[in-house]
Design a protein around this motif. Structure first.
Motif, PDB file in Angstrom:
ATOM      1  N   LYS B  46      74.463 100.715  -6.378  1.00 45.61           N
ATOM      2  CA  LYS B  46      72.663 100.865  -6.742  1.00 45.61           C
ATOM      3  C   LYS B  46      72.178 100.316  -7.130  1.00 45.61           C
ATOM      4  O   LYS B  46      70.617 100.135  -6.707  1.00 45.61           O
ATOM      5  N   SER B  47      71.965  99.251  -7.963  1.00 40.90           N
ATOM      6  CA  SER B  47      71.377  98.199  -8.752  1.00 40.90           C
ATOM      7  C   SER B  47      70.590  96.991  -7.081  1.00 40.90           C
ATOM      8  O   SER B  47      69.779  96.547  -7.109  1.00 40.90           O
ATOM      9  N   SER B  48      71.985  97.368  -6.288  1.00 50.02           N
ATOM     10  CA  SER B  48      72.014  95.824  -5.535  1.00 50.02           C
ATOM     11  C   SER B  48      70.255  96.914  -4.269  1.00 50.02           C
ATOM     12  O   SER B  48      69.482  95.930  -3.947  1.00 50.02           O
ATOM     13  N   LYS B  66      78.607  98.189 -14.761  1.00 50.65           N
ATOM     14  CA  LYS B  66      77.336  97.141 -14.935  1.00 50.65           C
ATOM     15  C   LYS B  66      76.201  98.154 -15.428  1.00 50.65           C
ATOM     16  O   LYS B  66      75.751  97.147 -16.828  1.00 50.65           O
ATOM     17  N   THR B  67      75.855  98.595 -14.800  1.00 47.87           N
ATOM     18  CA  THR B  67      74.542  99.133 -15.491  1.00 47.87           C
ATOM     19  C   THR B  67      75.182 100.453 -16.565  1.00 47.87           C
ATOM     20  O   THR B  67      75.193 101.707 -15.835  1.00 47.87           O
ATOM     21  N   VAL B  68      73.993  99.902 -18.006  1.00 51.14           N
ATOM     22  CA  VAL B  68      74.092 101.489 -18.726  1.00 51.14           C
ATOM     23  C   VAL B  68      72.943 102.044 -18.897  1.00 51.14           C
ATOM     24  O   VAL B  68      73.230 102.686 -20.074  1.00 51.14           O
ATOM     25  N   VAL B  85      63.625 104.250 -10.237  1.00 50.25           N
ATOM     26  CA  VAL B  85      64.381 104.519 -10.985  1.00 50.25           C
ATOM     27  C   VAL B  85      66.165 103.893 -10.783  1.00 50.25           C
ATOM     28  O   VAL B  85      66.494 105.211  -9.863  1.00 50.25           O
ATOM     29  N   ASP B  86      66.487 103.326 -11.030  1.00 51.50           N
ATOM     30  CA  ASP B  86      68.188 102.468 -11.264  1.00 51.50           C
ATOM     31  C   ASP B  86      68.764 103.562 -12.243  1.00 51.50           C
ATOM     32  O   ASP B  86      68.261 103.613 -13.216  1.00 51.50           O
ATOM     33  N   LEU B  87      69.415 104.613 -11.827  1.00 46.14           N
ATOM     34  CA  LEU B  87      70.141 104.747 -13.094  1.00 46.14           C
ATOM     35  C   LEU B  87      71.747 104.441 -13.358  1.00 46.14           C
ATOM     36  O   LEU B  87      72.520 104.106 -12.361  1.00 46.14           O
TER      37      LEU B  87
END
Ligand SMILES: Nc1nc2c(ncn2[C@@H]2O[C@H](COP(=O)(O)OP(=O)(O)OP(=O)(O)O)[C@@H](O)[C@H]2O)c(=O)[nH]1
Ligand SMILES: [Mg+2]
Lengths: 464, 278, 372
Positions: B46-48, B66-68, B85-87
């Protein structure tokens, strides 16, 4: 009639009744049916080659998590990273230092020739700028080497394996294996490590992870460790092995930090945070090829520059404060000397000295400025000495300031164990919203640091 | 790459780094036309995808969690501004650990115009579980089948057309790392928002008894709050005993609570996106 | 010198006085607050006691309260008087009854107690034997808002881990639908909820079989002469008079291993199996998380990795690798792929293999009753 049937209370009551009437667990049934559907759809959409290529991952995993190699490999990998960092950072550090200090020298001369008052020159160049130069030269090279290497590990997918290997130990300590993940993030910055504890589901275990994250030396602290290891440990070894010995010393200190993490987790789990170990589910993702370019970008630009920026922002005011302390005199000695000699007895008791304690007080906003503060206070108003290599620093510390191996050892211990920096304390507050836990998170490490260094100093003096 | 539904010219375009209409906008998202959420299992990229679309540098790592926190960014496509929006990754919308709750609340109460569910092509079964749950909430969904290169490496061939057909929403194959398929993804999301692409979400058939309970509750909820977009989902949550939904129903504020939630969340995430990476 | 001594003394005295009398945090305030708390706890414990006896259709007395709370007669009496004054109970001829308010409070405490036990067992993984003591403390400290939130969080459980019903928010209590074992249908699994502790002889006879509340049994044969049950370990034959003193209910909370299944932890490395069910002791967040990861009945799962310490282990399922701790693996029941579970064949004729024994049991029981 239908109106009265659908008041909110009615709907709730009816839903409660219906829930009770369902046999078995509602959640079980729903999830099972969802997965059943997912399985059907996936079967239609995915075609599998007959050759099974899963095996490589599994083969690597069997080695990485094996009873024989698992733990030694973790330590070896960490040691290798530190070794490369020490080896690679030595030369650039000296270069940056000599460049910046000669700039300081030139600029001061220039100011003098313009007739700028002495105190302005001193304040700006020998205070503010010098603090900054120290931070940049001590911090930048190790960070620029350490971060990319660590990020490669992260991108490969090695960190979850570490958590997998360590869970048993954490569990014995009453904590959670994913704490290893937040600790790994703590190498970058303890504040980031504390935020990363959100991957831990159980509040009790998460709190333990938050309170003990500080025992991982963050990037603001390991340059100090590297410097001490290079100056005091490596010198006793032939040059070929010097850097290996230094790396070994740093890893040793990091392992001591891990031991204290486990110990303090255990103590918390026995006293304030009693409870049973909760569920532990950890996904071990497939290994992936790291994308080097992105790693270089994130670790250099994002992390290194970001962290360095923060260090510089605290180094500038700190440099100013130190300069003022060192140059305002009362009764023939500078304020810095007054404070240092006031702190001296306490410093002596724990094998350090007053100046070191003063440096730690000034460095509360950010650990990065401990070494710069030390150097500047030791040098005092002596503007001529330029320290650009580890040999010169060693000469200053050992020959002029009377440091011994005990000082170095205890400073390393103190550096790993002492109180978290202001940013970290603030993050603990943000994550826990509790004054009590924030206080404990700040004070517990400090008490550990004093007790341990005091014991070591006393024993050392008794035995040596 | 098994199936790339995009035309040849599109593919050429996505492989060159300058996208015809897609412009990265970083965090400058003062005004936006549409809100797009990125959801999905942990560690699916997702973040990528977020980074590739917005040009931001959200941290990425090969481990779950990794993403919190939420991160926001923007991109521009054909003259329209999109806020992305990155969740944090979530296995499910049913249970709730803290990072998962951030994701869940945003999907439920943030009311994105479109939700991109990023799935891992190498573990479709597990990922589709979440997709089906998202489809219970909203039909405005695009499935981004990421890590197609990994799937190829493992000898898996993913037929995204079959997937689209079965799910009733578009499924786009991508490789977030090399930005393959991302232009197509953004265009599809735009199409779903504008209604150009019609979606008809697949609803997993619950067990018979549950269905009967739902059939009884849904009319009651409809009668109480006509016009509620998804009475079926509310009924689901009530059967599961969701405290928040119960409260919202009791106070008669199913709609207003959603609005309040959005604003507080927004303030929070704004701070985070400005303070940069975690 | 003199002077400094007196001023020191004065300062110390001042500090002591402040320590004692400081409003809100002083020692006196703390002590009186603590005593108030103790008193409330006693009230609540006493109310709970009366409620429990009422539910058993017995009348609580000051003596029984004293016994339950460990109070001497005089303090038990003054406690009762206190409660009467506050209109929580009223006494009619020595028997104590709850007023409406008393009943409400008592139910509140019971609800708090049982929900907290449920929470500790489900979410915190506290072992069964430690639940009760922890909940005894917590029950006095939980506000009703917190209890309601907890209730929702746990998914409105009906029963506590011991199998007792949890009072609902509106004070209603699920009717305890326990029935005597003698009324239980043959072949169904029954769950022991309660064992009558009087008369003593029968009680001890039941205990000697090893049956306890919380155990599950299956009725194999039920005739007027003999009741044969299987508790998973062995079969027991009971005379109906004895069996009638065992209360059973439907909800099987079986901590025991289902027949013919292995737990996930028992898989050898590299071995694959099929998930049959999640054990009923695996509840709350842990259960939800396992389900969300795809550990549902029918899933193929393979033990893939051991770590240096042997716990946790990693399993491969649905194309992913998930690490689980041993105590979670112990709760996931699997069978070898393709295998069908066979239920144990039980032949009913077993009951009559030893008529002597049956007769002896019946005689003993009858004797016990006549003695009591
Ligand atoms: N080979 C390959 N790797 C990818 C691709 N997309 C992402 N990755 C890698 O997958 C890993 C996970 O990516 P992230 O973007 O952090 O995943 P995420 O979904 O944001 O993860 P969480 O924040 O933990 O939920 C990283 O190591 C990425 O480099 C892809 O398309 N191909
Ligand atoms: Mg992410």
């Amino acid at each position: 009639m239908s109106k009265s049937l659908s008041t909110p209370q009615n709907i709730l009551d009816r839903s409660d009744q219906l829930r009770r009437a369902l046999d078995g667990d509602f959640r079980d049934q729903v999830v099972s049916s969802l997965y059943g559907e997912a399985q059907r759809i996936a079967e239609r959409a995915v075609r599998r080659d007959s050759s099974n290529k899963w095996d490589l991952d599994q083969r690597i995993d069997r080695i990485v998590t094996s009873p024989v190699f698992g733990l030694p490999m973790m330590i070896l990998i960490l040691a290798a990273i530190f070794w490369v960092t020490i080896l690679g950072a030595n030369y650039p550090s000296a270069m940056i230092a000599s460049a910046l200090f000669s700039l300081e020298h030139q600029a001061a001369l220039l100011f003098e020739s313009w007739g700028v008052p002495d105190w302005i020159t001193g304040f700006l160049w020998h205070g503010v700028f010098r603090g900054l130069a120290w931070v940049v030269s001590v911090m930048l090279p190790p960070m620029a080497i350490f971060f990319p290497m660590f990020t490669i590990l992260e991108d490969l997918g090695y960190l979850p394996r570490v958590a997998f290997n360590m869970d048993w130990l954490f569990r014995k300590a009453g904590a959670h294996g994913k704490q290893a993940l937040s600790m790994a993030m703590g190498f970058g910055c303890n504040a980031a490590g504390i935020i990363a504890t959100r991957v831990i589901d159980s509040p009790r275990e998460r709190l333990i992870a938050i309170l003990t994250n500080n025992f991982v030396p963050c990037n603001g602290r390991f340059p100090t460790l590297i410097m001490l290891a290079t100056i005091f440990v490596a010198v006793d070894f032939p040059p070929v092995f010097a850097s290996i010995a230094a790396a070994g010393a740093v890893v040793g200190v990091v392992l001591i930090g891990v031991v204290f993490t486990l110990l303090s987790s255990w103590m918390l789990a026995q006293t304030m945070l009693q409870g049973e170990a909760s569920a532990f589910t950890l996904e071990l993702p497939p290994y992936r090829r790291p994308s080097i370019l992105r790693i270089l970008y994130t670790s250099l630009i994002d992390r290194t520059i970001f962290v360095l920026g923060r260090a510089v922002m605290t180094a500038i005011p700190a440099g100013a404060v130190i300069w003022i302390l060192a140059n305002i005199e009362a009764g023939g000695t500078s304020l810095a000397q007054h404070v240092a000699s006031f702190l001296d007895p306490l410093g002596y008791a724990i094998g350090l000295d007053g100046v070191i304690l003063l440096a730690y007080v000034i460095a509360i906003p950010a650990n990065e400025i401990v070494v710069p503060t030390l150097m500047m206070v030791y040098l005092g108003a002596d503007l001529m000495t330029e320290l650009t290599s580890f040999d010169e620093i060693r000469a200053l510390l050992v020959d002029q300031q009377g440091w011994t191996l005990l000082t170095a050892v205890n400073l390393m211990l103190f550096s790993v164990l002492h109180n978290p920096c202001a940013t970290t304390i603030l993050t603990i507050w943000r994550e826990t919203r509790s004054a009590r836990w924030t206080t404990i998170g700040a004070l517990m490490p400090l008490i550990f640091a004093f007790v341990v260094t005091f014991l070591v100093a006393t024993l050392w003096r008794a035995l040596v | 790459m098994s199936q790339m539904p995009s035309s040849q010219s599109d593919r050429n375009c996505t492989s060159c780094s300058v996208h015809a209409h897609l412009a990265q906008m970083g965090v400058s998202i003062g005004h936006y036309d549409y809100l797009v959420a990125l959801a999905g299992n942990p560690n699916t990229g997702k973040s990528s995808v977020f980074n590739a679309l917005t040009g931001l540098k959200q941290h990425v790592g090969n481990w779950t969690g990794k993403t919190v926190t939420r991160a926001e960014g923007g991109y521009q496509l054909q003259g329209k501004n999109y806020k992305l929006v990155d969740l944090p990754g979530t296995y499910s919308l049913l249970s709730a650990s803290q990072d998962e709750e951030i994701a869940r609340n945003f999907l439920l109460f943030g009311r994105p115009d479109c939700t991109i569910v990023v799935v891992d092509a190498t573990a479709l079964e597990r990922n589709l579980n979440l997709v089906l749950q998202v489809l219970e909430i909203t039909e405005k969904v695009v499935v981004c089948v990421n890590l197609m290169d990994e799937a190829g490496r493992k000898g898996l061939e993913v037929d995204t057309r079959a997937l689209s057909r079965d799910l009733g929403v578009p499924a786009i194959p991508t490789v977030a790392r090399t930005k393959e398929g991302l232009h197509e993804l953004a265009r599809t999301a735009a199409g779903v928002i504008s209604g150009e692409i019609e979606t008809k979400a697949k609803r997993a058939q619950p067990p018979h008894e549950v269905q009967k309970a739902l059939d009884e509750l849904i009319p009651m909820i409809d009668a109480f709050a006509p016009g509620l977009p998804n009475a079926r989902w509310v009924a689901f949550r009530l059967l599961d005993g969701d405290h928040k939904v119960r409260q919202a129903l009791l106070s008669g504020e199913l709609a207003t609570i959603e609005a309040a939630q959005t604003t507080t969340d927004e303030r929070f995430s704004r701070a985070i996106s400005i303070h940069g990476s975690q | 010198m003199e002077n400094s001594w007196t001023s020191w003394l004065f300062l110390i005295a001042l500090a002591v006085v402040a320590l004692l009398f400081w409003p809100k945090t002083g020692l006196f305030v703390a002590i009186s607050r603590w005593r108030e708390l103790r008193r409330r706890e006693r009230f609540e414990d006493a109310l709970k006691h009366i409620l429990a006896w009422e539910q058993r259709r017995q009348d609580a007395t000051p003596e029984s309260i004293g016994g339950a709370l460990g109070l001497v007669q005089s303090s038990a009496l003054s406690l009762v008087a206190d409660m009467e004054e506050r209109d929580l109970i009223h006494s009619t001829g020595g028997a104590l009854k709850l007023t409406a308010e008393g009943q409400r409070l008592a139910l509140h405490v019971v609800r708090a107690h049982r929900l907290w036990e449920r929470y500790l067992a489900d979410d915190a993984g506290v072992p069964m034997e430690r639940l009760h003591r922890a909940a005894e403390k917590a029950e006095h400290q939980l506000s009703s808002e917190r209890i309601d939130a907890l209730d929702a969080h746990l998914g409105h459980p009906e029963r506590d881990p011991h199998g007792d019903p949890i009072p609902r928010a509106d004070g209603s209590l699920e009717k305890d639908n326990a029935v005597p074992l003698t009324d239980w249908p043959v072949a169904d699994i029954a769950w022991v909820t309660h064992i009558e502790d009087e008369p003593d002889v029968i009680f001890h006879q039941i205990l000697s079989t090893g049956l306890r509340p919380g155990k599950s049994v299956r009725v194999i044969e039920n005739t007027p002469e003999c009741l044969v049950i299987d508790d998973g370990v062995q079969e027991h034959r009971l005379v109906p008079v004895v069996a009638a003193n065992i209360q059973v209910a439907a909800e099987p909370v079986n901590t025991e291993r289902p027949v013919g299944l292995r737990s996930l932890s028992e898989l050898a490395k590299g071995e694959a199996a099929e998930v049959v069910e999640l054990g009923s002791m695996c509840r709350g967040f842990s259960r939800r998380r396992l389900l969300d990861l795809g550990i549902t009945p029918g899933t193929r799962i393979e033990a893939s990795l051991d770590n240096p310490f042997g716990d946790p282990r990693a399993f491969r399922l649905r194309g992913t690798v998930i690490a689980l701790r041993k105590d979670q693996g112990d709760q996931i029941w699997v069978r070898s792929i393709g295998e069908k579970t066979t239920t144990k064949d039980l032949s009913a004729s077993d009951c009559y293999t030893n008529p002597e024994e049956i007769k002896r049991t019946a005689e003993n029981a009858a004797q016990g009753i006549s003695e009591a």
